[in-house]
Every structure is written in structure tokens, then in C-alpha cells.
Design an enzyme around this catalytic site. Structure first.
Site, PDB file in Angstrom:
ATOM      1  N   ASP A   1     -48.135  22.696  53.555  1.00  0.00           N
ATOM      2  CA  ASP A   1     -46.688  22.498  53.525  1.00  0.00           C
ATOM      3  C   ASP A   1     -45.951  23.842  53.662  1.00  0.00           C
ATOM      4  OD1 ASP A   1     -44.498  20.601  53.010  1.00  0.00           O
ATOM      5  OD2 ASP A   1     -44.171  21.744  51.178  1.00  0.00           O
TER       6      ASP A   1
ATOM      7  N   GLU B   1     -47.868  23.460  58.529  1.00  0.00           N
ATOM      8  CA  GLU B   1     -46.550  22.979  58.945  1.00  0.00           C
ATOM      9  C   GLU B   1     -45.715  24.207  59.254  1.00  0.00           C
ATOM     10  OE1 GLU B   1     -42.614  20.622  57.315  1.00  0.00           O
ATOM     11  OE2 GLU B   1     -43.663  22.072  56.088  1.00  0.00           O
TER      12      GLU B   1
HETATM   13  C1  NOJ Z   1     -42.056  19.815  54.201  1.00  0.00           C
HETATM   14  C2  NOJ Z   1     -42.339  18.400  53.813  1.00  0.00           C
HETATM   15  O1  NOJ Z   1     -42.829  17.711  54.940  1.00  0.00           O
HETATM   16  C3  NOJ Z   1     -41.041  17.834  53.292  1.00  0.00           C
HETATM   17  O2  NOJ Z   1     -41.106  16.444  53.123  1.00  0.00           O
HETATM   18  C4  NOJ Z   1     -40.689  18.548  52.029  1.00  0.00           C
HETATM   19  O3  NOJ Z   1     -39.429  18.107  51.575  1.00  0.00           O
HETATM   20  C5  NOJ Z   1     -40.625  20.063  52.240  1.00  0.00           C
HETATM   21  N1  NOJ Z   1     -41.707  20.561  53.030  1.00  0.00           N
HETATM   22  C6  NOJ Z   1     -40.669  20.782  50.920  1.00  0.00           C
HETATM   23  O4  NOJ Z   1     -41.923  20.616  50.335  1.00  0.00           O
END
Ligand code: NOJ
Length: 573
Positions: free
Chosen positions: A225, A289
Site C-alpha cells: 500500500d 501501489e
Molecule cells: C491505498 C488504498 O488502496 C486505499 O484504499 C487507502 O485508502 C489508501 N491507500 C491508504 O491506505
């Protein structure tokens, strides 16, 4: 062993390639997938019971968004225990059972790692709150004195990605010599998600243990993440553009794309590679991500010793235009192939493709708001385009991710009542941004029933986000027997992808049409495969080909052999 793709992806004693290089991974948002106990919240037993559906669909792995204990300030991305299962979603035995049953169905499991922040309920953050400024407990997070006469102003001008300040001031629990007012802590997201301090060795050690914990339980990979945001400039300077995050601008900054990240990812890669499952290195993946403003920003993440994979969101960011799509694909392919930077057209943070494609423009922070007033005509167009995009996604070289419900053609539920919305983005912007709940509505499995089969019990509690009344029409059961349904298209595409030697890993060669064929997006892959799509407004001639293997819509090809607008075909060469 099922089908050709599985064979293609299987690595035999050190030869061939890693499974993830051409895998189709299905993203599961567990609270919205299937609810076994009828409490209105999806859970691991529900998911486990639906593995046959996923095996039949033809995916190679599932990525589970967080299912850990959490106060749910941000749908589970506020983790209060990194090594446990939220009791609302099941138990560790359920998780182990999921991995085991997954193996039997040849479906691997990828879990979410949330290293940028935890929950404010996490014991280590609670310990930091209870400790004094300057203590080792506080040093695990980013605490600072405020500015202004009494420290009443935040330490810098950073704003939260969800709206409001990126800092929250604490009330000191301990008596403080001199009676100084409380410190502030940094949270790039919600106040319930304090950022870890990655300049602290204890944080590295802690996450090393978390990673090993899940790898030891047999997971095939980690989705990382906010992989571009973990390190911050130690000086925490003011941001020249404090609306960076809110406007989803993903350029390098004091909190994004810091060079220190790559050293961290090398150390995680070493952990992954120390797990030689399947008898060859590279069996476990980690996919970052990384939202980037340009392929150049993505480049450092693709060094060979770093994370095995990073998402490329370029298809999501492209406007509905053949030139923009081609540019998006070329930008990534110039850096790496889709094996290292998988393709994706949606996820749990982005309005559903069927609805997004009702607009011609690229995805932006206001897209969900813009969808509220759209009617049926637009829906038809969006659905047609989403089918085209699905065939593109699955024909591109490398790996692809599908977000649950994309295979059903679910639209964004844009008109959720304010009282039902749970996304902190909605709350923190005081409704100015509708947020992401609209793509997280629980799945319909049956055409009728109180919650359209989301729960497997007789009288379930209402689902945690309300389903629209017409949801049953999109259900798995309604679509299974219909050869023209979204689900039938996805199933056919995934079957063909497994069987066709040109699909999965590899390269592509663009095929240009005649000058007036403006909307044509066409490429060839060897051996013997051609993809053609028409993103324009007029029909275009198809390139020379053998037979039509698959069409995105029944009327894709007209009587003169022309490809109609917003349609795509897979062809034999
Ligand atoms: C990316 C995640 O996909 C999202 O859903 C989340 O709110 C943020 N990161 C913070 O963790």
C-alpha cells in the site's frame, strides 16, 4: 493442471519464468465479496465458499485488501494488528483454510501490506501517545512540535489526501515540564492512520517480521500500500503545492517517490527471494501501489533488485482516445513489460469502468461526483466501452488485475445516501468529494433475495453498504446462462488467454490502419494473434486477419467487415 496458460506460467526446476509474470489476479475487497454468517459484512468463509466460482472464471490468484483487525476509519487500511484476522471477517484458521483451498483450486493468495501507516488504535501508537515527547515510543511515528506561539499551528502545510490537515495535535498524557502544549503527529491519510517513521530501525524490524509472518503462512505475494509514500523528507519542508495529494498529483515531492525507498525494497526483495517455493526463486511476488505522474517517475521502482512488480495505472489515467491509450501502453512498455508492471482498469479506489467510461475524459478526483446525474443512455455507452477495455487488458503483454465485480459489469453506485457513506474522503471533505464507496457495494450473486445472495443465510442483516434495487440483474446467477453477458465475455477471454500461445507474457507490435481510421487501436502478438479496438466515432476497417476469436459485443463487426465504434475483437492472424 488446468489449461495452457497455467502450463505457460508454471516454472519447472529453475527454467521458464515466475508464475506472476503473466498471472491474472482478481482483487477481492473482502467485506463486499460474500458474507457467510449473514451479518451484512463479507468474510473469509464467504470468500472460501466462492473459490469454485473464481476457479471457473479462470484467475490465477486473488489479492485480498486488508482483513486485519481495524477500527475501519479507512475500510481496513487502518490496521490495529498486522498479524491477525478481524473477528468480523473470520479467524486465522479461516485464513489458513483459504490458502489451502486456494491451492486445491490453483488460486494463489496475495495479501495487503500497509507500511505507510497503522491505525491510531495500534498498541505501538497508543504507547506513543502515552509516552512523552522525545521518547523512543514517539520516535516510531512522526511527531513534531507545532508552529506558532504555543505550538497551535501544524508543523508544516501538508494536507491529507482525504482532505483537511495532514497533522493532528495530541493531548499529552504525561505531565510535561514547563507545561508545553501537545505535539502533532503526521497522517497523510485519515487522523486514524498515523504514519510510521521509516527512519527508525525498529519500524524496519517490525515490518520484516510481518512480511515473514504472512510468507510463512503460504501467501504467494504482498500488495504494498502507498509504496511511493513511505519515506518523507526528514526536514518536513512546506510543500509548494499543498493540494498535491487532494488533487491526486503524483509527482515526486517531500513525501512521494523518495530515493530511500529503493533500498527498502531491495531488502524486501531479499526476503521474498529467500522463500524458494515451487522449487525456483522468484516464487513470491510483491506488487507496489505506485501512483506516478509519468513513466519516468515509475522507473526507479523497476530496477531489477527491487520490488518484483509495481502497478501501472496508466490505462486508468488515459482519456477515451486511441492515441491516449497507445501512449499509455507505450509509456510502460518503454520501461518494462507488463510482467513487472501489470495492467489494471479499476480497483477499490476508482469509480467502476462501466461508469467511468461514460465520460471521455481521464479519471480524476472529481470523477465520482460527475457520474451522479448520468442516465441510461450513458450507461449503455460505458458498458460497451468497459467490454472493449476488458479485452484490451487481457490481451496486453504480461500480468493483469481484475477488481471484483468488473467481470459482472457492475456500475458505480453513484447515488448512495450520505448517511450510508463510510469513506473518510467523503467525511473529511464534507461531502465535496463523494469518495470511493460507490465501487465497494457488496456483490450480487442471485437475481432476487434480500441482499441478492451476498449472504448465504436465510435472513441476513442489511449489507454494510446498501445495494441498489436493480442489483439482481447484474448477479452471477443472472449472467451465467447468458452468452452475451459481461461474465460470459470475461470467462471466454480468460479461457482463450490460457490456451493461446501468444497471450500472457511477451511483446506486441502496433499495426497501423489507414489514415482515416482515427479510433483504431491495433496490435499483433506472436504467434498469430491480433487485437483490434475502435475508440473512435466512425466504423474502421479491420486489419487483415483469419477468424474472429472473440468480440467484445455481438455487433462488433458490421456487414462489410468493419469494426464498429466502442467495440474490440481478438483475431487470429
Ligand atoms: C491505498 C488504498 O488502496 C486505499 O484504499 C487507502 O485508502 C489508501 N491507500 C491508504 O491506505
Amino acid at each position: 493442471m488446468r489449461g495452457g496458460q497455467r502450463q505457460k506460467g508454471r516454472c519447472v526446476s529453475g527454467q521458464g519464468h515466475a508464475w506472476w509474470e503473466d498471472a491474472v489476479v482478481y482483487e477481492v475487497y473482502p467485506r463486499s465479496f460474500a458474507d457467510a454468517d449473514g451479518n451484512g459484512i463479507g468474510d473469509l468463509p464467504g470468500l472460501r465458499s466462492r473459490l469454485p466460482y473464481l476457479a471457473d472464471l479462470g484467475v490465477d490468484a486473488i489479492w485480498l485488501t486488508p482483513f486485519y483487525p481495524s477500527p475501519l476509519a479507512d475500510g481496513g487500511y487502518d490496521v490495529s494488528d498486522y498479524r491477525a484476522v478481524d473477528p468480523l471477517l473470520g479467524s486465522m484458521a479461516d485464513f489458513d483454510g483459504l490458502v489451502k483451498d486456494g491451492e486445491a483450486h490453483q488460486i494463489r493468495v496475495i495479501v495487503d501490506l500497509v507500511p505507510n501507516h497503522c491505525s491510531s488504535a495500534h498498541p505501538l501508537f497508543q504507547a506513543a501517545l502515552a509516552a512523552a515527547p522525545g521518547s523512543p515510543e514517539r520516535a516510531r511515528f512522526i511527531f513534531r512540535e507545532g508552529r506558532g506561539r504555543d505550538g497551535e499551528l501544524p508543523p508544516n502545510n501538508w494536507k491529507s489526501m482525504f482532505g483537511g490537515l495532514a497533522w493532528t495535535r495530541v493531548t499529552e498524557a504525561l505531565p510535561i515540564p514547563g507545561g508545553r502544549p501537545g505535539q502533532w503527529y503526521l497522517h497523510l491519510f485519515d487522523a486514524g492512520q498515523p504514519d510510521w517513521n521509516w527512519r527508525n530501525e525498529e519500524v524496519h524490524a517490525f515490518f520484516g517480521q510481518v512480511i515473514r509472518f504472512w510468507l510463512d503462512r503460504g501467501v504467494a505475494g504482498l500488495r504494498v500500500d502507498v509504496a511511493h509514500g513511505i519515506y518523507k523528507d526528514p526536514d518536513l519542508p512546506d510543500d509548494p503545492d499543498p493540494d498535491h495529494l487532494l488533487n491526486a498529483v503524483n509527482a515526486p515531492s517531500a513525501y512521494h517517490h523518495r530515493p530511500e525507498l529503493q533500498q527498502l525494497y531491495r531488502s524486501w526483495r531479499a526476503i521474498l527471494d529467500s522463500y524458494p517455493a515451487d522449487g525456483f526463486p522468484g516464487a513470491r511476488t510483491a506488487i507496489g501501489e505506485v501512483w506516478a505522474d509519468s513513466p519516468g517517475t515509475l522507473r526507479p521502482y523497476l530496477e531489477s533488485r527491487g520490488l518484483p512488480q509495481v502497478f501501472n495505472f496508466d490505462l486508468i489515467m488515459a482519456s477515451w482516445d486511441a492515441v491516449a491509450f497507445r501512449k499509455a501502453v507505450d509509456g510502460v512498455l518503454a520501461l518494462a513489460d507488463g510482467s513487472r508492471a501489470p495492467w489494471v482498469i479499476g480497483n477499490h479506489d476508482v469509480p467502476r469502468p462501466v461508469s467511468r467510461y461514460q465520460l471521455d475524459e481521464a479519471f480524476g478526483p472529481q470523477t465520482a461526483n460527475r457520474l451522479v446525474s448520468f442516465g441510461h443512455d450513458r450507461h449503455e455507452r460505458g458498458a460497451r466501452r468497459a467490454r472493449l477495455a476488458a479485452l484490451l487488458l487481457l490481451a496486453l503483454p504480461g500480468s493483469a488485475y481484475i477488481y471484483q465485480g468488473e467481470e459482472l459489469g457492475l456500475p458505480e453506485v453513484a447515488d448512495l445516501p450520505a448517511a450510508a457513506r463510510q469513506d473518510p474522503q467523503f467525511r473529511r471533505t464534507h461531502g465535496q468529494s463523494l469518495g470511493r464507496d460507490g465501487c465497494r457495494v457488496p456483490l450480487p450473486w442471485t437475481p432476487a433475495g434480500a441482499d441478492f445472495g451476498f449472504s448465504e443465510t436465510a435472513s441476513p442483516a442489511p449489507s454494510w453498504l446498501p445495494q441498489p434495487p436493480d442489483w439482481g440483474g447484474y448477479s452471477v446467477e443472472a449472467q451465467l446462462g447468458d452468452p452475451s453477458s459481461f461474465l460470459s465475455l470475461y470467462r471466454a477471454a480468460l479461457r482463450l488467454r490460457r490456451a493461446h500461445p501468444a497471450l500472457g507474457r511477451g511483446t506486441l507490435r502496433w499495426v497501423d490502419g489507414p489514415h482515416d481510421a482515427e479510433g483504431l487501436l491495433c496490435f499483433a502478438r506472436e504467434p498469430g494473434f491480433v487485437f483490434a479496438a475502435n475508440l473512435g466515432q466512425a466504423a474502421v476497417p479491420l486489419p487483415p486477419h483469419g477468424e474472429i476469436l472473440l468480440a467484445s459485443v455481438p455487433d462488433a463487426v458490421g456487414p462489410e467487415g468493419e469494426l464498429r465504434p466502442d467495440a474490440a475483437v481478438w483475431l487470429s492472424a
